[in-house]
Design a protein around this motif. Structure first.
Motif, short mmCIF file in Angstrom:
data_model
loop_
_atom_site.label_atom_id
_atom_site.label_comp_id
_atom_site.label_asym_id
_atom_site.label_seq_id
_atom_site.Cartn_x
_atom_site.Cartn_y
_atom_site.Cartn_z
N VAL A 18 0.80 -1.24 0.07
CA VAL A 18 0.01 -0.01 -0.04
C VAL A 18 1.06 1.16 -0.09
N SER A 19 0.79 2.18 -1.13
CA SER A 19 1.46 3.10 -1.21
C SER A 19 0.93 4.47 -1.63
N SER A 20 0.62 5.44 -1.04
CA SER A 20 0.06 6.66 -1.41
C SER A 20 -1.65 6.47 -2.00
N GLY A 21 -2.12 5.42 -1.35
CA GLY A 21 -3.58 5.49 -1.67
C GLY A 21 -3.69 4.35 -2.91
N THR A 22 -2.76 3.65 -3.20
CA THR A 22 -2.71 2.71 -4.26
C THR A 22 -2.21 1.34 -3.62
N LEU A 23 -2.90 0.33 -4.29
CA LEU A 23 -2.59 -1.01 -3.55
C LEU A 23 -2.06 -1.98 -4.73
N GLN A 24 -1.10 -2.81 -4.41
CA GLN A 24 -0.53 -3.48 -5.22
C GLN A 24 -0.35 -5.02 -4.57
#
Length: 665
Positions: A18-24
């Motif tokens: 999870v990074s800056s409101g994105t999810l991988q």
């Protein structure tokens, strides 16, 4: 801010970044040396993973299941070396005439006694014999003992002798690992206290080495580890008290499922259904994550805070075979990550539940699943099930349906175990399936239990890793408190003094004074040999203790069908949990769409014995907020496959979760 969740399972290792409101998300095959697989997965994350890591591990679990822990010794009060061997003398299988228990983790040759004795009040009756401990240290050194559990009688009332013995052993054997019952479980019940401390000593060297290896791989990031209780701890405490990690991975799944349910559902009463490659873990959450201090792992009692999870040996990799009576059996043996199901092309030679789903068309064969380098091998799976069917005198598809139904029966029993057998009606709950195989079986299991709503998270195949990020940072502590509630009610300062000590210990472990504190009492009716963990409000006063008494009556009636308000209620232990909030991993809501969803194509699927049915297949990433469709259908994505059977309507919510509602004919 960036944060990474890593969950190591029996077949795949899952990553959520999870990074800056994105999810991988990422899935890679689990490796024999787990830290190597983690290093390989970290290298594939984009952008490069630099944030703190929350980790769920199976190291402690596997060591107990496989009996591959350290050479462990037990040091105890003279006359009590056979506590582990005697146990509780219970019969797990009531009608099995001959029952064999697995040998204790500390064999008789490594169980030692020394002269010392405390009274039941913690007063010194016989001082610790220093010379006996000193001579024993030389013997331990020569015997190659790696870890020692120190369990003295009544040490939960006075830890002086255990601490003195530990100091002597450390002087004689620098670097030896010691587990003291007064640190791990300062509670009464000799067998459970001894067994839990020995478990901690048995897995401590392995877990410590693993965490050191992992720290070298992820250095210099902050690393936290999930506990069985559903909260995370730092690596220092995890290495010191690894017995708290035995349900590390499954607890993350429950935390993730409940966290999403609270975001999505008006009524967050759920039953979690985590079907992985090796096993299925289920838990009932009646508006909260359920906890217990009475769990069993590998036939051994573990009296530490755990998420109340029931596990059965039924997963996607569970092996189908013909039993001695000519009947079809599925599990608990699993093909694991290697060789795995034959359709995975890793050298598998035995039919599994996954192979059966592939033959039935329930898994999309021309797609590359998460963690797999190639598409599924349908031909080899079909040939293997054809051979099994010939033995059973059934065709290939009938055999595949039989495998799925036998696996479903085992999982249905597990779901009934945590619901109906505990006084909960599953029809008033929402089923939350996850794990790589959970959504494939969810509709059939929900119908068997009368459940009318299913919540499938956006990323069900990696929900345990996501749950690690959502879990609170926690610390638990407990102490014996052997008094009647009437005594505590008349003198609440008696319990308050014990609670103050627990509070200092918990806040020190968390490194913060801003933690939320929750206390509970282990209560029972006088004469009972079992307790119910009962929440109590803070601060402790005569009124809050009286409230705990009524709450205990209510809990007892729900659990056992009756309450005895006229009986004396007594406490055996007091517990305190401190928690700090975990990471905020909520994704932004998507706008509502009015465009209908379109399937990518149609595919023949066997739903029952009536033959294949052409069903629409949807790509999960193409489904948008507000779109609906009805079953039968298949929804495929990178990390899992959802099978929607007849009479279920699917609605996609604002955060791309799938809500399934049963529409009876």
């Amino acid at each position: 801010m960036q944060v990474i969740g890593i969950d190591v399972g029996g077949t795949f290792t899952d990553f959520v970044l999870v990074s800056s409101g994105t999810l991988q998300i990422l899935k890679v095959p689990t490796t024999k040396v787990q830290s190597l697989g983690i290093a390989g997965g970290m290298a594939r994350l984009q952008p490069a993973a630099t944030g703190p890591i929350i980790h769920g591990t199976t190291i402690a679990t596997n060591a107990l299941l496989q009996r591959s822990g350290a050479h462990t010794a037990l040091l105890t009060t003279r006359g009590f070396t056979d506590v582990l061997a005697i146990g509780r003398q219970n019969r797990p299988h009531l009608y099995q005439l001959s029952q064999q228990r697995r040998p204790p983790l500390a064999p008789q040759s490594r169980r030692f006694e020394v002269s010392e004795r405390l009274s039941a009040d913690g007063e010194v009756v016989i001082p610790l014999c220093v010379s006996e401990v000193s001579s024993l240290a030389e013997h331990l050194l020569n015997a190659g003992v790696e870890s020692v559990a120190i369990v003295f009688l009544f040490s939960y009332m006075n830890a002086e002798h255990e601490q003195h013995a530990a100091a002597l052993l450390r002087d004689y054997i620098p670097g030896i690992r010691l587990s003291l019952s007064s640190d791990i479980i300062p509670e009464y019940r000799e067998y459970e206290r001894t067994a839990t401390t020995v478990i901690n000593a048995y897995v401590q060297p392995l877990v410590s080495r693993y965490l050191q290896e992992l720290a070298a791989v992820v250095h210099p990031r902050t690393l936290r580890v999930m506990q069985s209780s559903g909260g995370t701890v730092g690596t220092e405490q995890a290495a010191r008290e690894p017995a708290r990690l035995v349900l590390s991975g499954p607890a993350g799944g429950v935390a993730g499922a409940f966290g999403i349910a609270r975001q999505v559902l008006d009524d967050p009463r759920i039953i979690t259904f985590d079907m992985g490659g090796t096993s299925t873990d289920v838990a009932l959450c009646p508006g909260r994550i359920p906890h217990t201090t009475e769990c069993t792992i590998a036939g051994l009692p573990l009296r530490l805070p755990c998420t109340r999870i029931h596990t059965v040996g039924a997963g996607g990799g569970s092996i189908a075979r013909i039993g001695a009576g000519g009947l079809l059996h599925v599990g608990p043996e699993s093909a694991g990550a290697v060789p795995g199901p034959i359709c995975y092309r890793r050298g598998g030679v035995l039919p599994t539940v996954t192979d059966a789903n592939v033959v039935l068309g329930r898994m999309v064969s021309d797609r590359v699943l998460g963690g797999m380098p190639r598409a599924l091998d349908v031909g080899s799976a079909r040939a293997l099930l054809r051979e099994l069917g010939e033995i059973l005198d059934m065709d290939t598809e009938t055999t595949a349906l039989g495998i799925v139904r036998v696996a479903n029966a085992a999982m249905e029993r597990a779901l009934r175990r945590v619901s109906l057998e505990r006084g909960y009606d599953p029809r008033s709950y929402t089923l939350v399936p996850f794990g790589g195989a959970g959504p494939l079986h969810a509709c059939e299991l929900a119908e068997a239990l009368g459940i009318r709503r299913i919540l499938v998270p956006r990323y069900p195949g990696v929900l345990s890793a996501l749950g690690l990020l959502m879990a609170d940072v926690t610390a638990d502590s407990s102490s014996a408190l052997l008094h009647s509630l009437e005594t505590l009610e008349n003198n609440p300062d008696r319990a308050g003094a014990v609670l103050a000590s627990l509070r200092r210990r918990v806040l020190s472990a968390l490194g913060s004074t801003d933690a939320t504190l929750m206390a509970s009492l282990d209560l029972r009716y006088r004469g009972q040999s079992y307790e119910l963990q009962t929440p109590v409000e803070l601060p402790l006063t005569a009124a809050t203790i009286a409230n705990a008494r009524q709450r205990f009556h209510d809990l007892h009636e729900r659990r056992y069908g009756y309450a005895a308000a006229e009986q004396t209620v007594e406490s055996t232990a007091i517990r305190l949990r401190g928690s700090l909030p975990g990471a905020d991993v909520s994704m932004p809501a998507e706008p509502l769409t009015d465009s209908p969803c379109q399937p990518s194509y149609h595919s023949p699927v066997w739903l029952d014995m009536d033959g294949p049915v052409s069903v629409p297949c949807y790509e999960r990433q193409n489904l948008c907020h507000g779109q609906t469709f009805t079953g039968p259908a298949i929804v495929f994505q990178y990390d899992a496959t959802l099978l929607v059977t007849r009479a279920w309507q699917v609605t996609i919510d604002a955060r791309a979760n799938a809500i399934l509602q049963h529409e009876p004919d």
